[in-house]
Enzyme design. Structure first.
Site, short mmCIF file in Angstrom:
data_model
loop_
_atom_site.label_atom_id
_atom_site.label_comp_id
_atom_site.label_asym_id
_atom_site.label_seq_id
_atom_site.Cartn_x
_atom_site.Cartn_y
_atom_site.Cartn_z
N LYS A 1 0.86 -1.20 0.00
CA LYS A 1 0.00 0.00 0.00
C LYS A 1 0.89 1.23 0.00
O LYS A 1 2.06 1.19 0.37
CB LYS A 1 -0.93 0.03 1.21
CG LYS A 1 -0.24 0.06 2.60
CD LYS A 1 0.16 1.45 3.07
CE LYS A 1 0.93 1.39 4.39
NZ LYS A 1 1.69 2.59 4.69
N GLY B 1 4.20 -3.93 3.88
CA GLY B 1 4.46 -5.32 3.49
C GLY B 1 4.18 -6.33 4.60
O GLY B 1 3.48 -7.32 4.37
N ASP C 1 -2.22 -1.22 10.30
CA ASP C 1 -2.44 -1.26 8.84
C ASP C 1 -3.03 -2.59 8.37
O ASP C 1 -3.40 -2.73 7.20
CB ASP C 1 -1.11 -1.05 8.08
CG ASP C 1 -0.64 0.38 8.14
OD1 ASP C 1 -1.44 1.27 8.50
OD2 ASP C 1 0.54 0.62 7.81
O1 C5P Z 1 0.08 -0.61 14.81
P1 C5P Z 1 1.51 -0.90 14.50
O2 C5P Z 1 2.07 -2.00 15.38
O3 C5P Z 1 1.78 -1.16 13.07
O4 C5P Z 1 2.30 0.44 14.85
C1 C5P Z 1 3.69 0.47 15.04
C2 C5P Z 1 4.04 1.68 15.91
O5 C5P Z 1 3.75 2.90 15.21
C3 C5P Z 1 3.21 1.76 17.18
O6 C5P Z 1 3.82 1.05 18.22
C4 C5P Z 1 3.17 3.25 17.46
O7 C5P Z 1 4.35 3.64 18.11
C5 C5P Z 1 3.18 3.86 16.08
N1 C5P Z 1 1.82 4.22 15.60
C6 C5P Z 1 1.17 5.31 16.15
N2 C5P Z 1 -0.08 5.65 15.70
C7 C5P Z 1 -0.69 4.94 14.72
C8 C5P Z 1 -0.05 3.81 14.16
C9 C5P Z 1 1.22 3.49 14.62
O8 C5P Z 1 1.71 6.00 17.03
N3 C5P Z 1 -1.89 5.31 14.30
#
Ligand code: C5P
Length: 286
Positions: free
Chosen positions: A8, A99, A134
């Site tokens: 994406k 990915g 995501d």
């Molecule tokens: O949700 P995911 O594990 O992919 O996110 C990785 C990191 O990115 C989270 O631990 C957070 O620190 C940050 N993040 C965030 N706000 C979001 C998505 C991700 O702060 N909406």
């Protein structure tokens, strides 16, 4: 059984505010593109889940999102289920292209089928949100969606009449998503005048002039040297005729938008000769 796990980009990513739970409230426009990993699934009677990864360098240990997805399903629905999973990795890792999230979504969908769990899309979307912000977008299975909340609250939107072409340019280094959010200055959160609905209308109507003024990504304001290097590539893409250029997600990949495949291929050729270490891909809406 084989599944494609596509990448994406975010045509729009506005960080609205930091939340008490540490995540950031977003308003984002996801676009699914044709670059894809491939996952294949076979059942295993020994009750174990094994993963083999080929292609891009990526560990196949328990941290791999494919195995985390499998574990989540086993814990919730069938601890004795086994599978052999092969992942052909083509989407660069830690690139801002989703990915890992896409692989996790493909694992949820694939194992739901392989193990005949009968989980509804709604249930799969819930599991997806447990794995990462995501992941739900890829379970949704739509080319475009508006994301709010952490990015996991989704509204699919009708695809435009014409496909959009993109050049993806990925510098050799990776960027950690967590670090990108952590280094965001408060004034970098909400770019003034950003309007995701107007952006989508201009994509749908093929209004490239408007489009180029509306793409935005708050994460371009994160503080890192690697990021600044990436942003220099935007000018290269614009010089080669891109209608707009932007950082994808938390980067380091930047993308340029083009209305035809041949324009995109021409720009890709120039970028390749100028920056030897760059990985480049020409991709379309998918
Ligand atoms: O949700 P995911 O594990 O992919 O996110 C990785 C990191 O990115 C989270 O631990 C957070 O620190 C940050 N993040 C965030 N706000 C979001 C998505 C991700 O702060 N909406």
């Amino acid at each position: 059984m084989k599944l494609l796990a596509r990448a994406k980009i975010n045509l729009f990513l506005r960080v609205v505010r930091k939340r008490p739970d540490g995540y950031h409230e977003l308003e984002t426009l996801f676009e699914r593109v044709s670059l894809a990993d491939e996952l294949s699934f076979r059942s295993a009677s020994d009750g174990r889940v094994r993963l083999v990864v080929t292609g891009e360098r990526l560990g196949a240990g328990p941290d791999n999102l494919v195995l985390r997805a499998a574990e989540l399903l086993r814990r919730a629905h069938g601890p004795r289920l086994g599978a052999r999973i092969r992942l052909v990795k083509r989407i660069p890792v830690s690139a801002g292209l989703g990915g890992g999230s896409s692989d996790a979504a493909a694992a949820l969908v694939g194992l739901n089928r392989l193990w005949r769990l009968g989980l509804s899309k709604r249930r799969l979307l819930e599991h997806a949100a447990e794995l990462g912000s995501d992941v739900p977008f890829f379970v949704l299975d739509e080319p475009f969606a508006l994301g709010t909340g952490r990015g996991e609250i989704l509204r699919p939107i009708r695809r435009p009449a014409a496909r959009i072409w993109h050049v993806l340019a990925k510098p050799p280094h990776g960027i950690s998503t967590r670090r990108a959010y952590e280094t965001l200055p408060p004034h970098g959160l909400t770019p003034p005048g950003a309007d995701v609905r107007m952006l989508f209308r201009s994509v749908r109507d093929g209004n490239s002039h408007l489009l180029s003024r509306l793409v935005t990504n708050s994460l371009e304001h994160a503080d890192s040297k690697r990021l600044r290097k990436s942003l220099e590539l935007k000018q290269d893409l614009l010089d080669q005729g891109a209608l707009a250029a932007l950082l994808s997600g938390s980067g380091p990949t930047v993308f340029g938008l083009f209305s035809t495949r041949s324009d995109a291929l021409r720009a890709q050729r120039v970028l390749r000769t100028r920056h030897k270490a760059l990985k480049t891909f020409v991709v379309a809406t998918a």
